[in-house]
Design a protein around this motif. Sequence first.
Motif, PDB file in Angstrom:
ATOM      1  N   UNK A 258       0.835  -1.197   0.000  1.00 27.18           N
ATOM      2  CA  UNK A 258       0.000   0.000   0.000  1.00 27.18           C
ATOM      3  C   UNK A 258       0.874   1.253   0.000  1.00 27.18           C
ATOM      4  N   UNK A 259       1.903   1.260   0.830  1.00 24.90           N
ATOM      5  CA  UNK A 259       2.824   2.405   0.840  1.00 24.90           C
ATOM      6  C   UNK A 259       3.486   2.563  -0.519  1.00 24.90           C
ATOM      7  N   UNK A 260       3.940   1.473  -1.091  1.00 22.85           N
ATOM      8  CA  UNK A 260       4.547   1.526  -2.422  1.00 22.85           C
ATOM      9  C   UNK A 260       3.549   2.055  -3.459  1.00 22.85           C
ATOM     10  N   UNK A 261       2.282   1.695  -3.299  1.00 21.43           N
ATOM     11  CA  UNK A 261       1.256   2.189  -4.205  1.00 21.43           C
ATOM     12  C   UNK A 261       1.058   3.687  -4.097  1.00 21.43           C
ATOM     13  N   UNK A 262       1.160   4.205  -2.875  1.00 17.18           N
ATOM     14  CA  UNK A 262       1.096   5.653  -2.691  1.00 17.18           C
ATOM     15  C   UNK A 262       2.294   6.328  -3.364  1.00 17.18           C
ATOM     16  N   UNK A 263       3.469   5.753  -3.177  1.00 12.03           N
ATOM     17  CA  UNK A 263       4.691   6.331  -3.738  1.00 12.03           C
ATOM     18  C   UNK A 263       4.656   6.306  -5.267  1.00 12.03           C
ATOM     19  N   UNK A 264       4.195   5.209  -5.844  1.00 12.44           N
ATOM     20  CA  UNK A 264       4.219   5.045  -7.298  1.00 12.44           C
ATOM     21  C   UNK A 264       3.097   5.797  -8.007  1.00 12.44           C
ATOM     22  N   UNK A 265       2.043   6.148  -7.280  1.00 12.87           N
ATOM     23  CA  UNK A 265       0.892   6.793  -7.889  1.00 12.87           C
ATOM     24  C   UNK A 265      -0.243   5.841  -8.220  1.00 12.87           C
ATOM     25  N   UNK A 266      -0.055   4.551  -7.965  1.00 15.77           N
ATOM     26  CA  UNK A 266      -1.154   3.611  -8.161  1.00 15.77           C
ATOM     27  C   UNK A 266      -2.329   3.971  -7.260  1.00 15.77           C
ATOM     28  N   UNK A 267      -2.016   4.471  -6.069  1.00 11.77           N
ATOM     29  CA  UNK A 267      -3.031   4.969  -5.143  1.00 11.77           C
ATOM     30  C   UNK A 267      -3.070   6.481  -5.269  1.00 11.77           C
ATOM     31  N   UNK A 268      -4.258   7.021  -5.454  1.00 18.70           N
ATOM     32  CA  UNK A 268      -4.399   8.422  -5.839  1.00 18.70           C
ATOM     33  C   UNK A 268      -4.415   9.400  -4.686  1.00 18.70           C
ATOM     34  N   UNK A 269      -4.995   9.010  -3.563  1.00 21.68           N
ATOM     35  CA  UNK A 269      -5.141   9.971  -2.480  1.00 21.68           C
ATOM     36  C   UNK A 269      -5.191   9.256  -1.140  1.00 21.68           C
ATOM     37  N   UNK A 270      -5.124  10.054  -0.080  1.00 18.38           N
ATOM     38  CA  UNK A 270      -5.247   9.547   1.284  1.00 18.38           C
ATOM     39  C   UNK A 270      -6.596   9.970   1.854  1.00 18.38           C
ATOM     40  N   UNK A 271      -7.157   9.143   2.698  1.00 18.75           N
ATOM     41  CA  UNK A 271      -8.435   9.436   3.350  1.00 18.75           C
ATOM     42  C   UNK A 271      -8.402   8.832   4.746  1.00 18.75           C
ATOM     43  N   UNK A 272      -9.231   9.337   5.630  1.00 18.20           N
ATOM     44  CA  UNK A 272      -9.154   8.878   7.021  1.00 18.20           C
ATOM     45  C   UNK A 272     -10.079   7.699   7.319  1.00 18.20           C
ATOM     46  N   UNK A 273     -11.207   7.588   6.618  1.00 19.82           N
ATOM     47  CA  UNK A 273     -12.265   6.659   7.020  1.00 19.82           C
ATOM     48  C   UNK A 273     -12.612   6.887   8.494  1.00 19.82           C
ATOM     49  N   UNK A 274     -12.671   8.168   8.876  1.00 23.74           N
ATOM     50  CA  UNK A 274     -13.026   8.575  10.234  1.00 23.74           C
ATOM     51  C   UNK A 274     -14.338   7.907  10.620  1.00 23.74           C
ATOM     52  N   UNK A 275     -14.271   6.993  11.607  1.00 20.88           N
ATOM     53  CA  UNK A 275     -15.435   6.178  11.967  1.00 20.88           C
ATOM     54  C   UNK A 275     -15.637   6.196  13.476  1.00 20.88           C
ATOM     55  N   UNK A 276     -16.285   7.230  13.995  1.00 16.60           N
ATOM     56  CA  UNK A 276     -16.476   7.335  15.445  1.00 16.60           C
ATOM     57  C   UNK A 276     -17.507   6.346  15.980  1.00 16.60           C
ATOM     58  N   UNK A 277     -17.214   5.832  17.174  1.00 15.87           N
ATOM     59  CA  UNK A 277     -18.157   4.981  17.904  1.00 15.87           C
ATOM     60  C   UNK A 277     -18.144   5.399  19.364  1.00 15.87           C
ATOM     61  N   UNK A 278     -19.289   5.409  19.968  1.00 19.93           N
ATOM     62  CA  UNK A 278     -19.381   5.763  21.383  1.00 19.93           C
ATOM     63  C   UNK A 278     -18.618   4.760  22.240  1.00 19.93           C
ATOM     64  N   UNK A 279     -18.172   5.221  23.394  1.00 19.61           N
ATOM     65  CA  UNK A 279     -17.341   4.393  24.260  1.00 19.61           C
ATOM     66  C   UNK A 279     -17.981   3.085  24.657  1.00 19.61           C
ATOM     67  N   UNK A 280     -19.277   3.109  24.980  1.00 23.22           N
ATOM     68  CA  UNK A 280     -19.907   1.869  25.424  1.00 23.22           C
ATOM     69  C   UNK A 280     -20.066   0.872  24.282  1.00 23.22           C
ATOM     70  N   UNK A 281     -20.046   1.362  23.031  1.00 21.96           N
ATOM     71  CA  UNK A 281     -20.080   0.443  21.888  1.00 21.96           C
ATOM     72  C   UNK A 281     -18.729  -0.225  21.685  1.00 21.96           C
TER      73      UNK A 281
END
Length: 431
Positions: free
Chosen positions: A290-313
């Motif tokens: 995956x890192x190599x894909x970022x370096x080579x351009x095979x992977x186009x961008x970065x994203x967080x997939x920010x996925x919050x869940x409450x503490x009790x979950x």
Amino acid sequence: MKLLIQNGRVICPETGHDAVADVLIEDGRIAGVGPGLSTSGAEVIDAAGLVVAPGFIDIHVHLREPGFEHAETIETGAQAAAAGGFTTVCCMPNTNPVNDSVTVTKYIVETARRKAAINVFPIGAITKGSNGEELASIGSMIAAGAVAISDDGKPVMNARVIRRAMETARALDIPVIEHCEDLNLSAGGDMHECDDSVRLGLRGIPSASEDVMVARDIILAELTGVRYHVAHISTKNAVAMVAYAKQRGLRVTAEATQHHIALDTGHMKPYDSAYKMKPPLRCEHDVKAVVDGVVSGAIDCLATDHAPHAGDDKMQEFERCPFGIIGLETALGVSLEVLVHSGLISLPRLIALYTSEPARVIGWKNELARGALKPGYVGDVTVFHPEYPWVYDVKNSLSKSSNTPFSGRTFQGGPILTIVGGQVVWRADGF
């Protein structure tokens, strides 16, 4: 309504600019970039020693509203994004109700307009209820403000349904963003299938569950001519297939998350739910690919997939707790550490991964043009320091949730100012 950012190192990958200069924003738009711009009538910010970049864009977040406001709201998620240097985010449709109609799309757009510190664009569902059976009201959602379609969190298992979705998206010139997972292969899995999963007694999710779906979708993307985007890519074979599709001229793009370039199964603390996400943390060779894909351009961008869940979950047994971690506030620090400070890519390349590249994936243009410091573009700017040390304490997070494996970690470099439409919406303490 004028803001002048002076003396910073202005980096705009879209234009190739990389020099100390000023940036002038007027009436919410970039008015000029260059040395010695006039300060007449403008609020002035001195950015000496800092990097001035186009506003960062995250095309993959979960803001949980409507339906799961106990974990996050559009307002709090936008605050966390601003603290991470993001000026624009695209939120996934797995809300309650699912964003599969014009009603929910309008709710998100209007709520964001009233309460969000940054720009929030909804992504509509591919299928009704994200159940993978019947197409949602795609055209109506796009007309109401959605910028793409996805059933993220649930893959579209039926090949005929995803083909029809691709054909619809092709006609509307929007991207299809796919969560690539064969549920028959991953069913019941909690972490990556490997020696560690056996040792911990946890059911595994094999890399093949991602690989076979990427392969299927690339075949269908070629058939339909759609703009097809692989979300949170995580396996060696998936990266290779995306690279091959690009070589063949297909309109295929991909994103990687910060946790999938920084962590592998060896970093997992046993049964710690902060390390449970989907796709799961993979083996070291997948992370390298995956890192190599970022370096080579095979992977186009970065994203967080920010996925919050409450503490009790999240504070349940590993097998029972939900998948996902937050990531907006640590994204830049992680990316600098893994990619720039290691010497793998340049600073301008990293900025492109957060600006011009995600803007290209979505296809913003005309009055929505963003991702560059060009006259007429949206006046969103991220100012950051590439070196200063800081410690991430999740207790101080602006998100409502605290599910992260990065709390307590020291980073070198992070956001200083977040500017949206010429207005400062977040500023780091001490700056």
